[in-house]
Design a protein around this motif. Structure first.
Motif, PDB file in Angstrom:
ATOM      1  N   UNK A  31       0.775  -1.229  -0.018  1.00 23.71           N
ATOM      2  CA  UNK A  31      -0.009   0.011  -0.054  1.00 23.71           C
ATOM      3  C   UNK A  31       1.066   1.143  -0.006  1.00 23.71           C
ATOM      4  N   UNK A  32       0.436   2.306  -0.870  1.00 20.48           N
ATOM      5  CA  UNK A  32       1.192   3.511  -0.618  1.00 20.48           C
ATOM      6  C   UNK A  32       1.128   4.028   0.767  1.00 20.48           C
ATOM      7  N   UNK A  33       2.431   4.384   1.130  1.00 21.25           N
ATOM      8  CA  UNK A  33       2.593   4.891   2.607  1.00 21.25           C
ATOM      9  C   UNK A  33       3.393   6.199   2.476  1.00 21.25           C
ATOM     10  N   UNK A  34       2.934   7.183   3.333  1.00 22.86           N
ATOM     11  CA  UNK A  34       3.698   8.339   3.514  1.00 22.86           C
ATOM     12  C   UNK A  34       4.481   8.432   4.602  1.00 22.86           C
ATOM     13  N   UNK A  35       5.783   8.191   4.705  1.00 22.45           N
ATOM     14  CA  UNK A  35       6.654   7.809   5.644  1.00 22.45           C
ATOM     15  C   UNK A  35       7.320   9.555   6.158  1.00 22.45           C
ATOM     16  N   UNK A  36       7.203   9.780   7.528  1.00 23.16           N
ATOM     17  CA  UNK A  36       7.565  11.138   7.644  1.00 23.16           C
ATOM     18  C   UNK A  36       8.261  11.202   9.116  1.00 23.16           C
ATOM     19  N   UNK A  37       9.255  11.848   9.251  1.00 22.56           N
ATOM     20  CA  UNK A  37       9.998  12.240  10.110  1.00 22.56           C
ATOM     21  C   UNK A  37       9.386  13.027  11.374  1.00 22.56           C
ATOM     22  N   UNK A  38       9.184  11.994  12.460  1.00 20.14           N
ATOM     23  CA  UNK A  38       8.360  12.462  13.731  1.00 20.14           C
ATOM     24  C   UNK A  38       9.232  13.668  14.347  1.00 20.14           C
ATOM     25  N   UNK A  39      10.538  13.472  14.283  1.00 24.02           N
ATOM     26  CA  UNK A  39      11.456  14.402  15.087  1.00 24.02           C
ATOM     27  C   UNK A  39      11.435  15.752  14.484  1.00 24.02           C
ATOM     28  N   UNK A  40      11.315  15.821  13.008  1.00 20.29           N
ATOM     29  CA  UNK A  40      11.092  17.179  12.233  1.00 20.29           C
ATOM     30  C   UNK A  40       9.897  17.735  12.439  1.00 20.29           C
TER      31      UNK A  40
ATOM     32  N   UNK B 204      14.694  19.595   3.132  1.00 18.22           N
ATOM     33  CA  UNK B 204      13.618  19.578   2.121  1.00 18.22           C
ATOM     34  C   UNK B 204      12.340  19.036   2.891  1.00 18.22           C
ATOM     35  N   UNK B 205      11.154  19.527   2.526  1.00 21.91           N
ATOM     36  CA  UNK B 205      10.111  18.935   3.191  1.00 21.91           C
ATOM     37  C   UNK B 205       9.612  17.507   2.554  1.00 21.91           C
ATOM     38  N   UNK B 206       9.930  17.666   1.398  1.00 16.40           N
ATOM     39  CA  UNK B 206       9.426  16.365   0.561  1.00 16.40           C
ATOM     40  C   UNK B 206      10.433  15.594  -0.500  1.00 16.40           C
ATOM     41  N   UNK B 207      10.400  14.346  -0.914  1.00 16.97           N
ATOM     42  CA  UNK B 207      11.310  13.712  -2.107  1.00 16.97           C
ATOM     43  C   UNK B 207      10.305  13.444  -2.844  1.00 16.97           C
ATOM     44  N   UNK B 208      10.328  13.667  -4.115  1.00 18.09           N
ATOM     45  CA  UNK B 208       9.406  13.300  -5.053  1.00 18.09           C
ATOM     46  C   UNK B 208       9.985  12.070  -6.053  1.00 18.09           C
TER      47      UNK B 208
ATOM     48  N   UNK C 199      19.056   9.513   4.770  1.00 17.26           N
ATOM     49  CA  UNK C 199      20.146  10.341   5.183  1.00 17.26           C
ATOM     50  C   UNK C 199      19.940  11.140   6.218  1.00 17.26           C
ATOM     51  N   UNK C 200      18.547  11.629   6.390  1.00 19.71           N
ATOM     52  CA  UNK C 200      18.095  12.458   7.761  1.00 19.71           C
ATOM     53  C   UNK C 200      17.721  13.855   7.374  1.00 19.71           C
ATOM     54  N   UNK C 201      17.706  14.374   6.151  1.00 20.97           N
ATOM     55  CA  UNK C 201      17.539  15.928   6.020  1.00 20.97           C
ATOM     56  C   UNK C 201      16.027  16.266   5.372  1.00 20.97           C
ATOM     57  N   UNK C 202      15.423  15.317   5.038  1.00 22.74           N
ATOM     58  CA  UNK C 202      14.126  15.544   4.296  1.00 22.74           C
ATOM     59  C   UNK C 202      12.927  14.779   5.067  1.00 22.74           C
ATOM     60  N   UNK C 203      11.859  15.776   5.179  1.00 21.13           N
ATOM     61  CA  UNK C 203      10.806  15.377   6.129  1.00 21.13           C
ATOM     62  C   UNK C 203       9.740  14.362   5.783  1.00 21.13           C
ATOM     63  N   UNK C 204       9.554  14.116   4.462  1.00 26.30           N
ATOM     64  CA  UNK C 204       8.384  13.303   3.998  1.00 26.30           C
ATOM     65  C   UNK C 204       8.891  12.215   2.528  1.00 26.30           C
ATOM     66  N   UNK C 205       8.489  11.144   2.589  1.00 24.01           N
ATOM     67  CA  UNK C 205       8.727  10.312   1.559  1.00 24.01           C
ATOM     68  C   UNK C 205       7.535   9.516   1.223  1.00 24.01           C
ATOM     69  N   UNK C 206       7.115   9.314   0.012  1.00 20.97           N
ATOM     70  CA  UNK C 206       5.910   8.518  -0.571  1.00 20.97           C
ATOM     71  C   UNK C 206       6.638   7.210  -1.173  1.00 20.97           C
ATOM     72  N   UNK C 207       6.244   6.061  -0.289  1.00 20.31           N
ATOM     73  CA  UNK C 207       6.870   4.827  -1.041  1.00 20.31           C
ATOM     74  C   UNK C 207       5.755   3.677  -0.559  1.00 20.31           C
TER      75      UNK C 207
ATOM     76  N   UNK D  64      18.140   2.829   9.480  1.00 18.95           N
ATOM     77  CA  UNK D  64      18.873   4.327   9.243  1.00 18.95           C
ATOM     78  C   UNK D  64      18.213   5.405  10.427  1.00 18.95           C
ATOM     79  N   UNK D  65      16.938   5.262  10.719  1.00 14.87           N
ATOM     80  CA  UNK D  65      16.417   6.495  11.382  1.00 14.87           C
ATOM     81  C   UNK D  65      15.922   5.878  12.925  1.00 14.87           C
TER      82      UNK D  65
END
Length: 444
Positions: free
Chosen positions: A164-173, A203-207, A276-284, A295-296
């Motif tokens: 399923x499509x998942x939006x991963x996000x950095x809780x600390x950021x 960056x807030x997101x990686x596309x 790597x730790x500098x981006x807020x959100x990732x859709x995978x 990593x995190x």
């Protein structure tokens, strides 16, 4: 357009046929049951059967555990395991269909189901399922996806799992920026902007701009537009004005709230970049959980893709993985026993816990590990939720993979780079899809 697709498909088939002699020297070519034209038979229900794992290497260990369990419960049956890498499994099937060497049982996702079924290689399983202990125990939405993908409403594989499509996000950021979790598209875009600081390379997101970009873009489009059907009659809805507006907004994130390298990123590069730790959100999808954990640690969460502000969730169908029974098999009785075992509660739970995916067996989906794994639990709830609308992608179109990959991934990159508009891109995509749909209907 149609002729170019047909040429590319004929060329691919020629390559596959040219590989027959080479492949038949390998385990994959020697161990199967025949070609698509062979009728096969029920057999004795004993002896040796061959199973092709369509994601060999990644899931080999758990399949070998399940096979050992099956052989212990069925001492008169031996299963020969053949692991086929996911990247080459479609060509392996095409080659074996034409030249012989098909397995008795094989992993077949809905993304390739139409291609294999259209060549007469798979046994319809509706009658077997009706008499099986699995009847009534498989996720109805997964079965619906399988029937839709087959192209004729028949069940050509027993579903075993879905991603399923998942939006991963950095809780600390998010916590540091005092942001709510990105559960809606409004909150997603707000977070993408607030978490971006280009001067500090944050960056807030990686596309996803490279390989695999189209499915992710479609998910973002339909999720925001709220359109719940891929077709309006015989015309696709991809270039509906609401979808055009949604893609304009989504693609507008590129280089503003995303790294410029994203234009070439496939999922491997995208995941590595996010970890790597500098981006807020990732859709995978759920499959990258282990990478993020390594990593995190505990600094991230995964939730289903955002909803509309009213809580409605619209998402495109994710490929459903499953097991197909090949017509050419000489011992279908034994092969079917293996399929039933693999899709049963215990085995299905074991496989999906290892893969981190959503079980197709309803009893397995209630197991403790699903409830303890928040991303998987939320994904299962999203897939089964009353407020979730699934837009069924036309996997049944023989030209779907060509259109959604080779023909249009470079065009989507042009949208990101500002070399073409979202409307021009979607109009071109719609024209190709409408013609492919008309061609399919003319032959069915």
């Amino acid at each position: 357009m149609k002729s170019s697709i047909r040429r590319s498909r004929r060329a691919a088939l020629a390559v596959a046929l040219g590989s027959v002699l080479a492949l038949t020297a390998t385990a994959c070519g020697d161990d199967g049951s025949g070609s698509a034209g062979d009728k096969g038979g029920e057999g004795s229900g004993k002896g040796t059967i061959t199973f092709w794992d369509n994601n060999g290497g990644v899931r080999t260990d758990v399949w070998k555990e399940i096979i050992a369990d099956f052989e212990k419960a069925n001492p008169d049956i031996k299963v020969k395991y053949v692991g086929v890498p996911a990247a080459s499994v479609q060509s392996k099937y095409d080659t074996a269909i034409q030249g012989g060497g098909l397995p008795d049982v094989g992993g077949v996702t809905t993304a390739m189901l139409a291609e294999v079924a259209a060549q007469g290689a798979l046994e319809p399983l509706d009658g077997r399922l009706a008499k099986s202990p699995l009847n009534g125990k498989l996720n109805e939405k997964f079965l619906e996806s399988v029937k839709s993908a087959g192209g004729d409403g028949k069940t050509y594989s027993v579903p075993t799992s879905a991603n399923n499509g998942t939006l991963w996000y950095r809780t600390d950021l998010f916590s540091a920026a005092k942001l709510d979790p990105p559960t809606t598209w409004t909150k997603f875009y707000e977070a993408a902007g607030k978490l971006t600081d280009q001067g500090k390379n944050r960056f807030g997101y990686t596309i996803r701009g490279g390989e695999g970009s189209i499915a992710q873009a479609l998910d973002a489009m339909y999720g925001q537009s709220g359109i719940t059907s891929f077709w309006n009659g015989d015309r696709t809805t991809v270039n509906d004005p609401k979808n055009v507006a949604a893609l304009e907004k989504y693609a507008g994130l590129y280089k503003k709230d995303t790294p410029s390298a994203d234009v070439n990123n496939d999922f491997t590069k995208m995941v590595a970049q996010w970890d790597s730790g500098t981006i807020g959100m990732l859709s995978h999808n759920l499959g990258s959980y282990a990478d993020h954990e390594k990593a995190l640690g505990g600094k991230f969460k995964g939730i289903p893709n955002p909803t509309l502000d009213d809580g409605t969730r619209v998402q495109v169908s994710n490929p459903v993985d499953g097991l197909g029974l090949f017509k050419s098999g000489k011992n279908k009785a034994a092969a079917w026993k293996f399929v039933e075992f693999a899709a049963s509660h215990e085995a299905n739970s074991k496989w999906n816990e290892s893969a981190g995916q959503v079980p197709a067996n309803n009893e397995a989906a209630q197991d403790a590990w699903v409830q303890a794994s928040e991303p998987t639990k939320l994904a299962a709830e999203a897939l089964n939720g009353a407020s979730t609308k699934i837009v069924q992608l036309p996997y049944y179109l023989p030209d779907w993979n060509t259109i959604s990959k080779a023909d249009n991934e470079p065009n989507f990159q042009k949208v990101l780079l500002g070399k073409t508009t979202a409307k021009e891109f979607l109009d071109t995509l719609a024209d190709q899809l409408d013609k492919a749909q008309a061609d399919w209907k003319a032959h069915h």
